[in-house]
Design a protein around this motif. Sequence first.
Motif, PDB file in Angstrom:
ATOM      1  N   PHE A   7       0.870  -1.184   0.000  1.00 34.53           N
ATOM      2  CA  PHE A   7       0.000   0.000   0.000  1.00 34.53           C
ATOM      3  C   PHE A   7       0.905   1.231   0.000  1.00 34.53           C
ATOM      4  O   PHE A   7       1.398   1.658   1.035  1.00 34.53           O
ATOM      5  CB  PHE A   7      -0.919  -0.005   1.216  1.00 34.53           C
ATOM      6  N   VAL A   8       1.115   1.775  -1.198  1.00 33.16           N
ATOM      7  CA  VAL A   8       2.094   2.854  -1.355  1.00 33.16           C
ATOM      8  C   VAL A   8       1.469   4.120  -1.942  1.00 33.16           C
ATOM      9  O   VAL A   8       2.174   5.025  -2.373  1.00 33.16           O
ATOM     10  CB  VAL A   8       3.281   2.391  -2.234  1.00 33.16           C
ATOM     11  N   VAL A   9       0.157   4.211  -1.951  1.00 36.32           N
ATOM     12  CA  VAL A   9      -0.548   5.356  -2.518  1.00 36.32           C
ATOM     13  C   VAL A   9      -0.352   6.577  -1.616  1.00 36.32           C
ATOM     14  O   VAL A   9      -0.449   6.467  -0.384  1.00 36.32           O
ATOM     15  CB  VAL A   9      -2.049   5.037  -2.660  1.00 36.32           C
ATOM     16  N   PRO A  10      -0.077   7.766  -2.186  1.00 37.39           N
ATOM     17  CA  PRO A  10       0.089   8.973  -1.358  1.00 37.39           C
ATOM     18  C   PRO A  10      -1.153   9.259  -0.517  1.00 37.39           C
ATOM     19  O   PRO A  10      -2.293   9.041  -0.948  1.00 37.39           O
ATOM     20  CB  PRO A  10       0.322  10.080  -2.392  1.00 37.39           C
ATOM     21  N   ALA A  11      -0.919   9.775   0.688  1.00 38.19           N
ATOM     22  CA  ALA A  11      -2.005   9.990   1.641  1.00 38.19           C
ATOM     23  C   ALA A  11      -3.162  10.828   1.093  1.00 38.19           C
ATOM     24  O   ALA A  11      -4.330  10.481   1.305  1.00 38.19           O
ATOM     25  CB  ALA A  11      -1.450  10.599   2.924  1.00 38.19           C
ATOM     26  N   PRO A  12      -2.911  11.949   0.399  1.00 35.43           N
ATOM     27  CA  PRO A  12      -4.045  12.743  -0.100  1.00 35.43           C
ATOM     28  C   PRO A  12      -4.953  11.957  -1.047  1.00 35.43           C
ATOM     29  O   PRO A  12      -6.186  12.086  -0.970  1.00 35.43           O
ATOM     30  CB  PRO A  12      -3.368  13.909  -0.827  1.00 35.43           C
ATOM     31  N   ALA A  13      -4.354  11.130  -1.900  1.00 38.75           N
ATOM     32  CA  ALA A  13      -5.156  10.321  -2.816  1.00 38.75           C
ATOM     33  C   ALA A  13      -5.945   9.252  -2.062  1.00 38.75           C
ATOM     34  O   ALA A  13      -7.087   8.944  -2.423  1.00 38.75           O
ATOM     35  CB  ALA A  13      -4.246   9.669  -3.864  1.00 38.75           C
ATOM     36  N   VAL A  14      -5.350   8.698  -1.027  1.00 31.68           N
ATOM     37  CA  VAL A  14      -6.037   7.691  -0.216  1.00 31.68           C
ATOM     38  C   VAL A  14      -7.244   8.314   0.480  1.00 31.68           C
ATOM     39  O   VAL A  14      -8.349   7.758   0.476  1.00 31.68           O
ATOM     40  CB  VAL A  14      -5.078   7.095   0.833  1.00 31.68           C
ATOM     41  N   GLU A  15      -7.039   9.469   1.086  1.00 31.51           N
ATOM     42  CA  GLU A  15      -8.124  10.126   1.821  1.00 31.51           C
ATOM     43  C   GLU A  15      -9.274  10.500   0.899  1.00 31.51           C
ATOM     44  O   GLU A  15     -10.444  10.378   1.268  1.00 31.51           O
ATOM     45  CB  GLU A  15      -7.578  11.344   2.561  1.00 31.51           C
ATOM     46  N   GLN A  16      -8.943  10.931  -0.312  1.00 34.19           N
ATOM     47  CA  GLN A  16      -9.991  11.265  -1.274  1.00 34.19           C
ATOM     48  C   GLN A  16     -10.730  10.007  -1.735  1.00 34.19           C
ATOM     49  O   GLN A  16     -11.959   9.994  -1.815  1.00 34.19           O
ATOM     50  CB  GLN A  16      -9.398  11.992  -2.479  1.00 34.19           C
ATOM     51  N   ARG A  17      -9.980   8.951  -2.014  1.00 37.21           N
ATOM     52  CA  ARG A  17     -10.584   7.717  -2.516  1.00 37.21           C
ATOM     53  C   ARG A  17     -11.543   7.101  -1.490  1.00 37.21           C
ATOM     54  O   ARG A  17     -12.643   6.641  -1.833  1.00 37.21           O
ATOM     55  CB  ARG A  17      -9.480   6.723  -2.883  1.00 37.21           C
ATOM     56  N   PHE A  18     -11.156   7.072  -0.225  1.00 36.26           N
ATOM     57  CA  PHE A  18     -11.938   6.383   0.794  1.00 36.26           C
ATOM     58  C   PHE A  18     -12.763   7.322   1.668  1.00 36.26           C
ATOM     59  O   PHE A  18     -13.451   6.860   2.581  1.00 36.26           O
ATOM     60  CB  PHE A  18     -11.024   5.511   1.658  1.00 36.26           C
TER      61      PHE A  18
END
Length: 222
Positions: A7-18
């Motif tokens: 799980f290497v996705v940048p935090a901002p993209a993770v927060e937006q996705r979920f």
Amino acid sequence: MCGRYSFVVPAPAVEQRFQAEFSEPTPPTYNAAPSQRLPVITNAAPGQIQLLRWGLVPAWSRDPTGGPKPINARAETLADKPSFRMLLARRRCLVLADGFYEWQATPAGKVPHRILLRDAQPFAFAGLWDEWLDRATGELHPTFTIITTEPNELMAGIHNRMPVILRDRAAEQAWLADGHRLPDYQQLLQPYEAAAMREYVVGKRVNSPANNDAEVLMPAMG
């Protein structure tokens, strides 16, 4: 079986996705392994991405240092086992990932593969969680396990099990939502569509959890 993932996705993209926020800074993990603290969204706090330890320690456990700490739970038998049935009803979670590893048995030895979505986007495994209370200190120790199911066509040639990847955002929200019947939750635990996934062979550095860097993700040479 699912014993390693990334799980290497940048935090901002993770927060937006979920549609959730990290509770603490979380570095990327290229080779997530049991006993590590890893990003999870629980049904108790669906707007928060927390770090829970991988390897389930039930709340009723007398000694968390002894006994099994299951890293996987079989989707087909969740409702048959009292401990998992209770968690299915009360403590479900999303385990955040962007790929996982599986080892294919061959005459030349076990060959590690990385499996991910065809579009390389992050996704969520269906998981169960619990928390053990240390009565001596009052500290809670939250842990989780990943649910597995029968393999799809892509995975069948590699291994006889695969982790449950929830099919879309609606399925993720339904998994976290409280108040449904157990069969409704179990209906979400299906093999992911094989045509929407891809895989490739990686090098044997992935065999050791100590190797946690971008090189682990690289296709094997030769």
